[in-house]
Design a protein around this motif. Sequence first.
Motif, PDB file in Angstrom:
ATOM      1  N   GLU A   1     -24.406 127.527  50.053  1.00  0.00           N
ATOM      2  CA  GLU A   1     -23.141 127.301  49.414  1.00  0.00           C
ATOM      3  C   GLU A   1     -23.097 126.448  48.575  1.00  0.00           C
ATOM      4  OE1 GLU A   1     -20.124 129.180  51.078  1.00  0.00           O
ATOM      5  OE2 GLU A   1     -21.795 130.415  51.289  1.00  0.00           O
TER       6      GLU A   1
ATOM      7  N   VAL B   1     -20.519 123.301  46.263  1.00  0.00           N
ATOM      8  CA  VAL B   1     -18.958 122.664  46.346  1.00  0.00           C
ATOM      9  C   VAL B   1     -19.020 121.930  44.761  1.00  0.00           C
ATOM     10  CG1 VAL B   1     -17.332 121.276  47.275  1.00  0.00           C
ATOM     11  CG2 VAL B   1     -18.857 122.697  48.686  1.00  0.00           C
ATOM     12  N   ASP B   2     -18.350 122.217  43.948  1.00  0.00           N
ATOM     13  CA  ASP B   2     -18.281 121.362  42.779  1.00  0.00           C
ATOM     14  C   ASP B   2     -17.926 120.068  42.777  1.00  0.00           C
ATOM     15  OD1 ASP B   2     -15.689 121.601  42.165  1.00  0.00           O
ATOM     16  OD2 ASP B   2     -15.961 122.602  40.079  1.00  0.00           O
TER      17      ASP B   2
ATOM     18  N   ALA C   1     -13.864 120.024  43.591  1.00  0.00           N
ATOM     19  CA  ALA C   1     -13.715 120.491  45.219  1.00  0.00           C
ATOM     20  C   ALA C   1     -14.174 119.352  46.191  1.00  0.00           C
ATOM     21  CB  ALA C   1     -14.287 121.823  45.492  1.00  0.00           C
ATOM     22  N   LEU C   2     -15.201 118.844  45.666  1.00  0.00           N
ATOM     23  CA  LEU C   2     -15.911 117.673  46.499  1.00  0.00           C
ATOM     24  C   LEU C   2     -14.993 116.420  46.595  1.00  0.00           C
ATOM     25  CD1 LEU C   2     -18.242 116.871  48.526  1.00  0.00           C
ATOM     26  CD2 LEU C   2     -19.495 116.040  46.420  1.00  0.00           C
TER      27      LEU C   2
ATOM     28  N   ARG D   1     -13.782 115.516  50.180  1.00  0.00           N
ATOM     29  CA  ARG D   1     -14.632 114.229  50.443  1.00  0.00           C
ATOM     30  C   ARG D   1     -14.300 113.464  51.860  1.00  0.00           C
ATOM     31  NH1 ARG D   1     -18.759 111.573  46.816  1.00  0.00           N
ATOM     32  NH2 ARG D   1     -19.845 110.291  48.187  1.00  0.00           N
TER      33      ARG D   1
ATOM     34  N   ARG E   1     -16.467 122.971  55.770  1.00  0.00           N
ATOM     35  CA  ARG E   1     -16.480 123.983  54.506  1.00  0.00           C
ATOM     36  C   ARG E   1     -15.499 125.063  54.559  1.00  0.00           C
ATOM     37  NH1 ARG E   1     -16.005 127.633  51.942  1.00  0.00           N
ATOM     38  NH2 ARG E   1     -17.157 129.080  50.574  1.00  0.00           N
TER      39      ARG E   1
ATOM     40  N   VAL F   1     -12.242 123.494  52.680  1.00  0.00           N
ATOM     41  CA  VAL F   1     -12.369 123.043  51.425  1.00  0.00           C
ATOM     42  C   VAL F   1     -11.109 123.695  50.680  1.00  0.00           C
ATOM     43  CG1 VAL F   1     -13.500 123.434  49.181  1.00  0.00           C
ATOM     44  CG2 VAL F   1     -14.800 122.477  51.265  1.00  0.00           C
ATOM     45  N   SER F   2     -10.957 125.165  50.769  1.00  0.00           N
ATOM     46  CA  SER F   2      -9.818 125.729  50.101  1.00  0.00           C
ATOM     47  C   SER F   2      -8.242 124.841  50.441  1.00  0.00           C
ATOM     48  CB  SER F   2      -9.672 127.160  50.639  1.00  0.00           C
ATOM     49  OG  SER F   2      -8.643 127.740  49.857  1.00  0.00           O
TER      50      SER F   2
ATOM     51  N   CYS G   1     -11.294 123.453  40.325  1.00  0.00           N
ATOM     52  CA  CYS G   1     -12.271 123.130  41.570  1.00  0.00           C
ATOM     53  C   CYS G   1     -12.943 124.733  41.902  1.00  0.00           C
ATOM     54  CB  CYS G   1     -11.328 122.851  42.801  1.00  0.00           C
ATOM     55  SG  CYS G   1     -10.833 121.117  42.581  1.00  0.00           S
ATOM     56  N   THR G   2     -14.452 124.326  42.135  1.00  0.00           N
ATOM     57  CA  THR G   2     -14.950 125.738  42.329  1.00  0.00           C
ATOM     58  C   THR G   2     -16.043 125.472  43.528  1.00  0.00           C
ATOM     59  OG1 THR G   2     -15.197 126.266  39.741  1.00  0.00           O
ATOM     60  CG2 THR G   2     -16.677 127.298  41.581  1.00  0.00           C
ATOM     61  N   TRP G   3     -15.746 126.486  44.368  1.00  0.00           N
ATOM     62  CA  TRP G   3     -16.847 126.393  45.415  1.00  0.00           C
ATOM     63  C   TRP G   3     -17.321 127.843  45.784  1.00  0.00           C
ATOM     64  CZ3 TRP G   3     -11.635 125.831  45.649  1.00  0.00           C
ATOM     65  CH2 TRP G   3     -10.924 126.476  46.310  1.00  0.00           C
TER      66      TRP G   3
END
Length: 235
Positions: free
Chosen positions: A27, A29-30, A33-34, A38, A100, A103-104, A145-147
């Motif tokens: 996986e 998390v960019d 998103a981090l 965080r 995880r 995150v969304s 944001c990308t994951w």
Amino acid sequence: MPCADAAAGCEAIAALFAAGVQAAAIELVDGGALRAARAAFPVPAALPDGAGFLVVVELDGAPAEVQRLVGEVREAVAPAAMDPYAATGAAELEALARWRDGVSWAVTGVLGAKLSEDVVVPVDRIAGLLAAAEAIGGRHGLPVCTWGHAGDGNLHVSFLLHPGSDDAHGRARLAGGELHAEAVALGGSISGEHGIGHVKRDELGLALGPAGLRVHRAIKDALDPKGLFNPGKKG
């Protein structure tokens, strides 16, 4: 494993594939998103201050097998990643999985709303898609944001916006269309796991191509000549 930035993170992902590591899942998390998620990370010490990208590798097997795989992962990513953290015990693993999954929600909370896309590209072109997403968001004045699932190139790109802003939503829809075109240009598709659906129905031809679209419609017409199945749901 934390990485300094997207370039280092994609290098680490490529190294895992090149080394033939048998991971159950990979996986990513960019940075955006981090930053959003965080504060809730269950093991703060595993995220050094300079971390701007996260790669999560899931390993399956008996304890001895997992330890061997952990060693393979560490060796493969050593040039690109910061000190990788290996979770141990059911509690830590469950906490990381919950994080995880959250995150969304963390990303949504940044501005209050988001338009999420579900695109897929070949694994060796993930870096290109991440760069394209940032550029597209910048052109439309939208944070990005990308994951997602680096193991198969299926990424969730979210354009962030304030709820109730018709202008921002319109810009996000335009950004999503540009992202779809970029994914296809990179050899991927406009949906990796959630399907085309009502929102993307006008872009079915982009996903399938002219010949594929003709086949799709021929099958639909043969099975549903009266148009009774989900009327109006396909473009």
